[in-house]
Design a protein around this motif. Structure first.
Motif, mmCIF file in Angstrom:
data_model
loop_
_atom_site.group_PDB
_atom_site.id
_atom_site.type_symbol
_atom_site.label_atom_id
_atom_site.label_comp_id
_atom_site.label_asym_id
_atom_site.label_seq_id
_atom_site.Cartn_x
_atom_site.Cartn_y
_atom_site.Cartn_z
ATOM 1 N N ALA A 157 40.975 51.132 53.481
ATOM 2 C CA ALA A 157 39.930 51.843 52.752
ATOM 3 C C ALA A 157 40.570 52.753 51.721
ATOM 4 O O ALA A 157 41.689 53.220 51.913
ATOM 5 N N GLY A 158 39.873 52.995 50.630
ATOM 6 C CA GLY A 158 40.401 53.893 49.617
ATOM 7 C C GLY A 158 39.679 53.754 48.301
ATOM 8 O O GLY A 158 38.650 53.085 48.209
ATOM 9 N N PRO A 159 40.220 54.356 47.258
ATOM 10 C CA PRO A 159 39.579 54.286 45.944
ATOM 11 C C PRO A 159 39.690 52.889 45.338
ATOM 12 O O PRO A 159 40.730 52.242 45.437
ATOM 13 N N ALA A 160 38.601 52.440 44.741
ATOM 14 C CA ALA A 160 38.599 51.142 44.067
ATOM 15 C C ALA A 160 38.460 51.314 42.567
ATOM 16 O O ALA A 160 38.841 50.446 41.814
ATOM 17 N N GLY A 161 37.905 52.404 42.142
ATOM 18 C CA GLY A 161 37.633 52.599 40.723
ATOM 19 C C GLY A 161 36.192 52.244 40.415
ATOM 20 O O GLY A 161 35.613 51.348 41.037
ATOM 21 N N SER A 162 35.613 52.923 39.481
ATOM 22 C CA SER A 162 34.196 52.724 39.166
ATOM 23 C C SER A 162 33.906 51.383 38.493
ATOM 24 O O SER A 162 32.761 50.944 38.463
ATOM 25 N N ASP A 163 34.934 50.723 37.952
ATOM 26 C CA ASP A 163 34.732 49.442 37.282
ATOM 27 C C ASP A 163 34.927 48.245 38.196
ATOM 28 O O ASP A 163 34.777 47.105 37.789
ATOM 29 N N ILE A 164 35.247 48.460 39.479
ATOM 30 C CA ILE A 164 35.458 47.373 40.440
ATOM 31 C C ILE A 164 34.234 47.253 41.331
ATOM 32 O O ILE A 164 33.773 48.224 41.914
ATOM 33 N N VAL A 165 33.712 46.014 41.436
ATOM 34 C CA VAL A 165 32.509 45.786 42.235
ATOM 35 C C VAL A 165 32.768 44.952 43.491
ATOM 36 O O VAL A 165 31.961 44.966 44.408
ATOM 37 N N VAL A 166 33.879 44.212 43.519
ATOM 38 C CA VAL A 166 34.220 43.389 44.691
ATOM 39 C C VAL A 166 35.722 43.449 44.916
ATOM 40 O O VAL A 166 36.505 43.350 43.965
ATOM 41 N N VAL A 167 36.128 43.609 46.185
ATOM 42 C CA VAL A 167 37.525 43.502 46.606
ATOM 43 C C VAL A 167 37.556 42.450 47.706
ATOM 44 O O VAL A 167 36.809 42.557 48.683
ATOM 45 N N THR A 168 38.395 41.420 47.538
ATOM 46 C CA THR A 168 38.466 40.331 48.509
ATOM 47 C C THR A 168 39.902 40.140 48.966
ATOM 48 O O THR A 168 40.824 40.089 48.150
ATOM 49 N N TYR A 169 40.067 40.008 50.275
ATOM 50 C CA TYR A 169 41.372 39.773 50.878
ATOM 51 C C TYR A 169 41.363 38.393 51.522
ATOM 52 O O TYR A 169 40.417 38.039 52.236
ATOM 53 N N LYS A 170 42.403 37.597 51.284
ATOM 54 C CA LYS A 170 42.534 36.284 51.912
ATOM 55 C C LYS A 170 43.454 36.437 53.113
ATOM 56 O O LYS A 170 44.640 36.735 52.973
ATOM 57 N N THR A 213 37.099 42.059 41.493
ATOM 58 C CA THR A 213 36.148 41.620 40.482
ATOM 59 C C THR A 213 35.611 42.866 39.793
ATOM 60 O O THR A 213 35.180 43.806 40.458
ATOM 61 N N TYR A 214 35.689 42.847 38.477
ATOM 62 C CA TYR A 214 35.262 43.989 37.679
ATOM 63 C C TYR A 214 33.793 43.876 37.322
ATOM 64 O O TYR A 214 33.195 42.794 37.402
ATOM 65 N N ILE A 215 33.225 44.977 36.906
ATOM 66 C CA ILE A 215 31.803 45.058 36.589
ATOM 67 C C ILE A 215 31.386 44.044 35.517
ATOM 68 O O ILE A 215 30.262 43.568 35.513
ATOM 69 N N ASP A 216 32.317 43.662 34.640
ATOM 70 C CA ASP A 216 32.002 42.685 33.593
ATOM 71 C C ASP A 216 32.153 41.242 34.060
ATOM 72 O O ASP A 216 31.978 40.309 33.289
ATOM 73 N N GLY A 217 32.500 41.043 35.359
ATOM 74 C CA GLY A 217 32.619 39.700 35.927
ATOM 75 C C GLY A 217 34.019 39.121 35.905
ATOM 76 O O GLY A 217 34.264 38.079 36.512
ATOM 77 N N THR A 218 34.936 39.747 35.204
ATOM 78 C CA THR A 218 36.308 39.248 35.201
ATOM 79 C C THR A 218 36.973 39.582 36.538
ATOM 80 O O THR A 218 36.528 40.462 37.269
ATOM 81 N N THR A 219 38.026 38.836 36.835
ATOM 82 C CA THR A 219 38.737 39.046 38.092
ATOM 83 C C THR A 219 40.230 39.273 37.820
ATOM 84 O O THR A 219 40.722 38.924 36.753
#
Length: 74
Positions: A10-23, A61-67
């Motif tokens: 857990a921690g800061p992701a930044g306001s522009d990040i909407v998804v964090v995925t771990y494989k 994944t960023y708010i604009d959809g880029t990864t």
């Protein structure tokens, strides 16, 4: 009976990040909860035990959809 190990990050992701995925090592994707610039994820086992020294790769994944890929260290 033991409940077993659990890995948590857990921690800061930044306001522009909407998804964090771990494989995971089992090739399963774990999607973190992301809210208000913070993220949290958990999975069974202890595979994040070395993340403090070696880090683990996550996809963001960023708010604009880029990864992109980032190294998560705990």
């Amino acid at each position: 009976m033991s409940a077993g190990n659990i890995s948590v990050a857990a921690g800061p992701a930044g306001s522009d990040i909407v998804v964090v995925t771990y494989k995971s090592r089992n090739n399963e994707y774990v999607t973190a909860t992301v809210s208000k610039g913070q993220f949290a994820l958990w999975l069974p086992g202890n595979e994040l035990k070395d993340a403090a020294t070696q880090g683990v790769e996550v996809e963001v994944t960023y708010i604009d959809g880029t990864t992109g890929t980032s190294i998560l260290t705990l």
